[in-house]
Design a protein around this motif. Structure first.
Motif, PDB file in Angstrom:
ATOM      1  N   TRP A 181       0.830  -1.194   0.000  1.00  0.00           N
ATOM      2  CA  TRP A 181       0.000   0.000   0.000  1.00  0.00           C
ATOM      3  C   TRP A 181       0.873   1.257   0.000  1.00  0.00           C
ATOM      4  O   TRP A 181       0.531   2.251  -0.631  1.00  0.00           O
TER       5      TRP A 181
ATOM      6  N   GLU B 136       1.800   1.959  -3.495  1.00  0.00           N
ATOM      7  CA  GLU B 136       0.655   2.544  -4.204  1.00  0.00           C
ATOM      8  C   GLU B 136       0.493   4.015  -3.839  1.00  0.00           C
ATOM      9  O   GLU B 136       0.229   4.862  -4.695  1.00  0.00           O
ATOM     10  N   CYS B 137       0.663   4.330  -2.562  1.00  0.00           N
ATOM     11  CA  CYS B 137       0.558   5.724  -2.105  1.00  0.00           C
ATOM     12  C   CYS B 137       1.638   6.584  -2.759  1.00  0.00           C
ATOM     13  O   CYS B 137       1.354   7.705  -3.211  1.00  0.00           O
TER      14      CYS B 137
ATOM     15  N   GLN C 299       0.840   7.612  -6.103  1.00  0.00           N
ATOM     16  CA  GLN C 299      -0.190   8.657  -6.110  1.00  0.00           C
ATOM     17  C   GLN C 299       0.333   9.977  -5.539  1.00  0.00           C
ATOM     18  O   GLN C 299      -0.418  10.944  -5.412  1.00  0.00           O
TER      19      GLN C 299
ATOM     20  N   ASP D  90      -3.424  -4.322  -4.329  1.00  0.00           N
ATOM     21  CA  ASP D  90      -2.551  -3.168  -4.166  1.00  0.00           C
ATOM     22  C   ASP D  90      -2.147  -2.954  -2.710  1.00  0.00           C
ATOM     23  O   ASP D  90      -1.674  -1.890  -2.348  1.00  0.00           O
TER      24      ASP D  90
END
Length: 136
Positions: free
Chosen positions: A28, A31-32, A35, A84
Motif C-alpha cells: 500500500w 501505491e501511495c 499517487q 494493491d
C-alpha cells in the motif's frame, strides 16, 4: 447499519457483517507513493476497525466474517489476497467467497425457488420458461 436494517424489518438472522481485510503496508505504501502521498493507513488500525466490527456483531447478535483475522491466521502471507495492499485481488475475492458462502447458504438453503433453474430455461424462447405459456 445493523440498527437501520433492524428498523427496516430485517431480522438479525439475515445479517452478516464482514470486517475489512488486513492491510499489506509495504504494497500500500508503494501505491501511495505512486499517487504522490505517503503511507496513510496501518494494519494495526485496520485491526482496531475489525475488532470493533466483531464487537458490534456480538452486541447486536449477528454473524460476522472476520477477514482481518482469517487472512492472517498462522502468520500466513496474505499479500496475494490484495491487489494493491488494500483492495481484494481475484484470489482475495475467492477467499472471501469461500468463507462467506457457508454463512449465506445456511440462510438461503430452505428458501423456495421462484424461477426455474437457469439450465431449464429454453434459449430460443426464454419467456416460455419464465412466464409459463408466454402470454403474460
Amino acid at each position: 447499519m445493523v440498527r437501520q436494517l433492524s428498523a427496516a424489518g430485517v431480522p438479525a438472522s439475515r445479517v452478516v457483517l464482514v470486517t475489512p481485510p488486513p492491510l499489506c503496508e509495504a504494497a500500500w505504501e508503494q501505491e501511495c507513493l505512486l499517487q504522490g502521498c505517503k503511507l496513510n493507513r496501518l494494519n494495526s488500525v485496520v485491526g482496531e476497525y475489525a475488532g470493533a466490527c466483531v464487537q458490534v456483531a456480538q452486541d447486536c447478535g449477528v454473524d460476522v466474517l472476520d477477514l482481518w483475522t482469517l487472512m492472517q491466521k498462522d502468520t500466513q502471507d496474505f499479500s496475494s489476497y490484495l491487489s494493491d495492499g488494500l483492495h481484494l485481488s481475484p484470489k482475495g475475492n475467492e477467499f472471501l467467497f469461500s468463507h462467506l458462502w457457508p454463512l449465506l447458504e445456511k440462510r438461503v438453503s430452505s428458501l423456495p425457488l421462484l424461477l426455474p433453474y437457469w439450465r431449464d430455461i429454453a434459449e430460443a424462447q426464454p419467456e416460455r420458461s419464465l412466464l409459463g405459456d408466454g402470454d403474460h
